[in-house]
Write a protein that holds these residues in place. Structure first.
Motif, PDB file in Angstrom:
ATOM      1  N   ARG A   1       0.828  -1.206   0.000  1.00 55.34           N
ATOM      2  CA  ARG A   1       0.000   0.000   0.000  1.00 55.34           C
ATOM      3  C   ARG A   1       0.867   1.264   0.000  1.00 55.34           C
ATOM      4  N   ALA A   2       1.987   1.211   0.712  1.00 54.76           N
ATOM      5  CA  ALA A   2       2.914   2.353   0.707  1.00 54.76           C
ATOM      6  C   ALA A   2       3.477   2.566  -0.695  1.00 54.76           C
ATOM      7  N   ASP A   3       3.798   1.475  -1.349  1.00 54.61           N
ATOM      8  CA  ASP A   3       4.305   1.582  -2.721  1.00 54.61           C
ATOM      9  C   ASP A   3       3.251   2.188  -3.643  1.00 54.61           C
ATOM     10  N   ALA A   4       1.987   1.786  -3.464  1.00 53.86           N
ATOM     11  CA  ALA A   4       0.898   2.327  -4.288  1.00 53.86           C
ATOM     12  C   ALA A   4       0.724   3.824  -4.040  1.00 53.86           C
ATOM     13  N   MET A   5       0.896   4.257  -2.788  1.00 56.08           N
ATOM     14  CA  MET A   5       0.768   5.684  -2.475  1.00 56.08           C
ATOM     15  C   MET A   5       1.884   6.487  -3.129  1.00 56.08           C
TER      16      MET A   5
ATOM     17  N   SER B   1      -6.923   8.388  -3.835  1.00 47.46           N
ATOM     18  CA  SER B   1      -6.302   7.287  -3.091  1.00 47.46           C
ATOM     19  C   SER B   1      -5.372   7.810  -2.001  1.00 47.46           C
ATOM     20  N   ILE B   2      -4.673   8.922  -2.296  1.00 47.92           N
ATOM     21  CA  ILE B   2      -3.810   9.533  -1.282  1.00 47.92           C
ATOM     22  C   ILE B   2      -4.658  10.128  -0.162  1.00 47.92           C
ATOM     23  N   MET B   3      -5.713  10.852  -0.529  1.00 51.17           N
ATOM     24  CA  MET B   3      -6.552  11.491   0.473  1.00 51.17           C
ATOM     25  C   MET B   3      -7.323  10.456   1.292  1.00 51.17           C
ATOM     26  N   ARG B   4      -7.642   9.301   0.692  1.00 53.96           N
ATOM     27  CA  ARG B   4      -8.354   8.258   1.426  1.00 53.96           C
ATOM     28  C   ARG B   4      -7.489   7.741   2.583  1.00 53.96           C
ATOM     29  N   THR B   5      -6.187   7.619   2.326  1.00 56.78           N
ATOM     30  CA  THR B   5      -5.285   7.137   3.372  1.00 56.78           C
ATOM     31  C   THR B   5      -5.227   8.132   4.525  1.00 56.78           C
TER      32      THR B   5
END
Length: 359
Positions: free
Chosen positions: A197-201, A235-239
């Motif tokens: 998930r960090a890689d996706a961000m 996706s960034i804001m969702r995290t």
């Protein structure tokens, strides 16, 4: 639009044209006829109705949108107008001049056929008037086309400057220390909890920054590219917002190749989160809907908002703001595009209406 132009340059050019025509007329009389008081009076009297005739053409050209006609259709329009107005001009000249020279014209004969003489005079001289009116009309069409081309170049430059300013402002917004700090901090913690998930961000953040830079080089982008970057941003804001952000996207696959100004839709999504959902402790729903409206493309960005959002100035905190987005739409599409806002307690919606264009 007024019948009599107020531009000083127009009257200077028109006066020069009238002087040239009067000189040509007098020269032809000297070469092929006899210059007398009657011919001189005709030349002077011809000025006023001729000016009204060409101004009438200009008024119709602007009022009826003849600038949009193809040249194959415009030429018959010019010929038809100049034929009718040429006869009208010479009829007016005859009415103004001939009563003062009637004895000289008729020779004092009782059997003089006045109707036949007037008809021949008006028709024969009307051909010359038709040629001069046609020449004036085609010169005016060329000058108007050149002016539109110059204005188009200026608008294009303004659009490029506006687009670059929009990209720089958007990039500055995204690069705010607060945004970067939160995104990178979340990535740092996510590396230890969920590496994938960090890689996706990180990928989403890099895609967002790359798109912001690359889109400054183009005036339009495809819908699927804009939606992809919106999903990366969400996706960034969702995290960061965890379960407080419910994002919904509805767009038909057939519309994915439609064109729209880059970053406009993304800026609206960013604004919806920053000034709507981010102020709701429980979060809310953000929806993006793309609707096929015939020859139009409707883009709706809706979000839950605080109950007092209806009193908040539209677009507050957007960076460039909704007025600037509206300006960009006007530069690209003119009157064919529109931006609308619906704000009620607890809900905010922005709608863009664009001409449907495909890449």
């Amino acid at each position: 639009m007024k019948f009599f132009p107020r531009e000083r340059r127009f009257w200077l050019y028109h006066g020069a044209a009238m002087g040239f025509i009067a000189a040509v007329t007098l020269l032809s009389i000297l070469l092929f006829g006899r210059l007398d008081a009657s011919n001189l009076a005709n030349t002077l009297a011809w000025t006023a109705p001729y000016t009204l005739a060409v101004l009438g053409f200009r008024w119709l050209y602007l009022r009826r949108g003849w600038a949009g006609l193809a040249m194959g259709r415009l030429i018959p329009v010019v010929i038809g107008y100049s034929s009718l107005s040429g006869v009208a001009v010479m009829a007016a000249v005859a009415a103004m001049v001939m009563p003062f020279f009637w004895t000289q014209i008729s020779g004092g004969r009782a059997d003089f056929d006045a109707p036949s003489f007037l008809l021949r005079n008006i028709l024969s001289n009307g051909l010359q008037a038709q040629l001069f009116i046609s020449a004036w009309a085609f010169v005016y069409i060329s000058a108007a086309a050149a002016q539109r081309a110059r204005e188009g170049e200026v608008q294009n430059l303004q659009l490029q400057m506006s687009l670059k300013a929009a990209q720089m402002s958007s990039l500055t917004n995204q690069l705010k220390p607060h945004f970067l700090f939160n995104a990178l901090n979340n990535i740092r913690f996510m590396i230890h909890e969920d590496g994938d998930r960090a890689d996706a961000m990180i990928v989403a953040l890099s895609e967002l920054l790359r798109y912001s830079l690359e889109s400054s080089q183009q005036s339009k982008t495809r819908l699927n590219q804009e939606l992809a970057i919106i999903e990366a941003y969400v996706s960034i804001m969702r995290t960061q917002m965890e379960d407080r952000l419910d994002f919904r996207l509805n767009a038909a696959p057939a519309l994915m190749s439609c064109l729209l100004p880059p970053m406009v839709l993304q800026l609206l999504v960013e604004n919806a989160i920053k000034h709507g959902l981010d102020h709701l402790p429980q979060g809310g729903t953000l929806s993006v809907e793309v609707i096929d409206a015939g020859d139009k493309l409707r883009l709706l960005v809706s979000n839950d908002s605080p109950l007092n959002a209806a009193t908040t100035p539209a677009g507050q905190g957007l960076g460039l703001g909704l007025p600037n987005i509206e300006r960009r739409l006007h530069l690209l599409y003119g009157e064919r595009a529109a931006l609308g806002i619906k704000s009620t307690p607890g809900h905010f919606q922005v709608e863009l209406s664009l001409p449907k264009e495909f890449s």
